[in-house]
Design a protein around this motif. Structure first.
Motif, mmCIF file in Angstrom:
data_model
loop_
_atom_site.group_PDB
_atom_site.id
_atom_site.type_symbol
_atom_site.label_atom_id
_atom_site.label_comp_id
_atom_site.label_asym_id
_atom_site.label_seq_id
_atom_site.Cartn_x
_atom_site.Cartn_y
_atom_site.Cartn_z
ATOM 1 N N ALA A 29 0.832 -1.203 0.000
ATOM 2 C CA ALA A 29 0.000 0.000 0.000
ATOM 3 C C ALA A 29 0.870 1.257 0.000
ATOM 4 O O ALA A 29 0.580 2.215 -0.726
ATOM 5 N N ALA A 30 1.928 1.245 0.788
ATOM 6 C CA ALA A 30 2.839 2.399 0.820
ATOM 7 C C ALA A 30 3.531 2.576 -0.523
ATOM 8 O O ALA A 30 3.670 3.700 -1.017
ATOM 9 N N CYS A 31 3.942 1.480 -1.123
ATOM 10 C CA CYS A 31 4.592 1.524 -2.432
ATOM 11 C C CYS A 31 3.649 2.134 -3.466
ATOM 12 O O CYS A 31 4.070 2.945 -4.298
ATOM 13 N N ALA A 32 2.385 1.777 -3.395
ATOM 14 C CA ALA A 32 1.406 2.306 -4.343
ATOM 15 C C ALA A 32 1.294 3.828 -4.243
ATOM 16 O O ALA A 32 1.034 4.500 -5.239
ATOM 17 N N VAL A 33 1.553 4.375 -3.068
ATOM 18 C CA VAL A 33 1.457 5.817 -2.868
ATOM 19 C C VAL A 33 2.747 6.526 -3.244
ATOM 20 O O VAL A 33 2.732 7.501 -3.983
ATOM 21 N N VAL A 34 3.883 6.041 -2.725
ATOM 22 C CA VAL A 34 5.139 6.789 -2.904
ATOM 23 C C VAL A 34 5.947 6.372 -4.126
ATOM 24 O O VAL A 34 6.790 7.139 -4.592
ATOM 25 N N ALA A 35 5.710 5.167 -4.644
ATOM 26 C CA ALA A 35 6.489 4.697 -5.798
ATOM 27 C C ALA A 35 5.690 3.696 -6.615
ATOM 28 O O ALA A 35 6.073 2.531 -6.753
ATOM 29 N N PRO A 36 4.583 4.128 -7.209
ATOM 30 C CA PRO A 36 3.746 3.190 -7.959
ATOM 31 C C PRO A 36 4.492 2.491 -9.099
ATOM 32 O O PRO A 36 4.156 1.375 -9.466
ATOM 33 N N ARG A 37 5.541 3.123 -9.617
ATOM 34 C CA ARG A 37 6.331 2.505 -10.692
ATOM 35 C C ARG A 37 7.035 1.238 -10.210
ATOM 36 O O ARG A 37 7.460 0.418 -11.015
ATOM 37 N N LEU A 38 7.160 1.066 -8.893
ATOM 38 C CA LEU A 38 7.847 -0.099 -8.332
ATOM 39 C C LEU A 38 6.899 -1.230 -7.926
ATOM 40 O O LEU A 38 7.352 -2.277 -7.471
ATOM 41 N N LEU A 39 5.592 -1.032 -8.089
ATOM 42 C CA LEU A 39 4.624 -2.046 -7.636
ATOM 43 C C LEU A 39 4.847 -3.416 -8.276
ATOM 44 O O LEU A 39 4.802 -4.431 -7.588
ATOM 45 N N ALA A 94 7.568 -4.676 -9.474
ATOM 46 C CA ALA A 94 8.806 -5.256 -8.920
ATOM 47 C C ALA A 94 8.563 -5.759 -7.502
ATOM 48 O O ALA A 94 9.071 -6.817 -7.120
ATOM 49 N N TYR A 95 7.797 -5.010 -6.715
ATOM 50 C CA TYR A 95 7.466 -5.451 -5.358
ATOM 51 C C TYR A 95 6.711 -6.774 -5.404
ATOM 52 O O TYR A 95 7.046 -7.723 -4.683
ATOM 53 N N ARG A 102 6.631 -9.060 -7.748
ATOM 54 C CA ARG A 102 7.508 -10.158 -8.189
ATOM 55 C C ARG A 102 8.436 -10.606 -7.064
ATOM 56 O O ARG A 102 8.622 -11.802 -6.836
ATOM 57 N N ALA A 103 9.009 -9.640 -6.357
ATOM 58 C CA ALA A 103 9.933 -9.971 -5.270
ATOM 59 C C ALA A 103 9.209 -10.700 -4.140
ATOM 60 O O ALA A 103 9.727 -11.676 -3.583
ATOM 61 N N ARG A 104 8.021 -10.228 -3.784
ATOM 62 C CA ARG A 104 7.235 -10.880 -2.733
ATOM 63 C C ARG A 104 6.890 -12.313 -3.121
ATOM 64 O O ARG A 104 7.067 -13.245 -2.334
ATOM 65 N N ASP A 105 6.426 -12.499 -4.351
ATOM 66 C CA ASP A 105 6.068 -13.850 -4.802
ATOM 67 C C ASP A 105 7.282 -14.766 -4.830
ATOM 68 O O ASP A 105 7.207 -15.925 -4.413
ATOM 69 N N ALA A 106 8.415 -14.259 -5.294
ATOM 70 C CA ALA A 106 9.643 -15.060 -5.333
ATOM 71 C C ALA A 106 10.089 -15.435 -3.920
ATOM 72 O O ALA A 106 10.530 -16.566 -3.677
ATOM 73 N N ALA A 107 9.959 -14.492 -2.989
ATOM 74 C CA ALA A 107 10.352 -14.769 -1.599
ATOM 75 C C ALA A 107 9.454 -15.838 -0.988
ATOM 76 O O ALA A 107 9.943 -16.731 -0.273
ATOM 77 N N LEU A 144 10.939 -8.417 3.023
ATOM 78 C CA LEU A 144 10.256 -7.340 3.743
ATOM 79 C C LEU A 144 11.245 -6.282 4.216
ATOM 80 O O LEU A 144 10.959 -5.083 4.142
ATOM 81 N N ALA A 145 12.422 -6.704 4.672
ATOM 82 C CA ALA A 145 13.436 -5.739 5.117
ATOM 83 C C ALA A 145 13.891 -4.868 3.942
ATOM 84 O O ALA A 145 14.027 -3.646 4.074
ATOM 85 N N HIS A 146 14.137 -5.499 2.791
ATOM 86 C CA HIS A 146 14.564 -4.741 1.620
ATOM 87 C C HIS A 146 13.497 -3.738 1.196
ATOM 88 O O HIS A 146 13.796 -2.560 0.955
ATOM 89 N N TRP A 147 12.255 -4.177 1.111
ATOM 90 C CA TRP A 147 11.200 -3.278 0.637
ATOM 91 C C TRP A 147 10.847 -2.224 1.671
ATOM 92 O O TRP A 147 10.481 -1.095 1.309
#
Length: 120
Positions: free
Chosen positions: A27-37, A39-40, A42-47, A64-67
């Motif tokens: 949710a925070a990514c969607a607000v401050v960096a929607p261009r990274l959603l 990638a987020y 993909r990374a979450r699913d891979a983890a 979670l620490a990285h994001w």
């Protein structure tokens, strides 16, 4: 004063620091960096896949620490701009020394953000 706040001139973050949960970070990514959603996601699913394969939550905690760190950077527009600029300049550098200098700047920003997240 941390490196992060020195770069932004102490400006206020765009949003409060989110909890370190998949939903809150997304949710925070969607607000401050929607261009990274994407990638987020993909990374979450891979983890999650790696965690199931290994039988360990280590990959999920690392993700979670990285994001949380990336969101911390993006919460501060001046810091985010400096971070992206350093990454870009490292990619287009014409000498290894130039690239190293820009990567050092980017990693200092990342480490300061990670420390801010850990300090809570």
């Amino acid at each position: 004063m941390s490196f992060q706040y020195a770069l932004t001139g102490g400006g206020r973050p765009l949003i409060p620091r989110p909890e370190r949960t998949p939903g809150a970070l997304r949710a925070a990514c969607a607000v401050v960096a929607p261009r990274l959603l994407a990638a987020y996601d993909r990374a979450r699913d891979a983890a999650l896949e790696e965690a199931v394969r290994e039988g360990s939550l280590g990959p999920v905690h690392a993700c979670l620490a990285h994001w949380a760190t990336r969101i911390e950077i993006e919460r501060h527009p001046g810091t985010a701009k400096a971070y992206r600029r350093a990454e870009y300049l490292a990619q287009v550098a014409t000498t290894p020394e130039q690239a190293r200098g820009h990567l050092t700047a980017a990693s200092a920003i990342y480490r300061a953000a990670a420390e801010a997240v850990r300090a809570g």
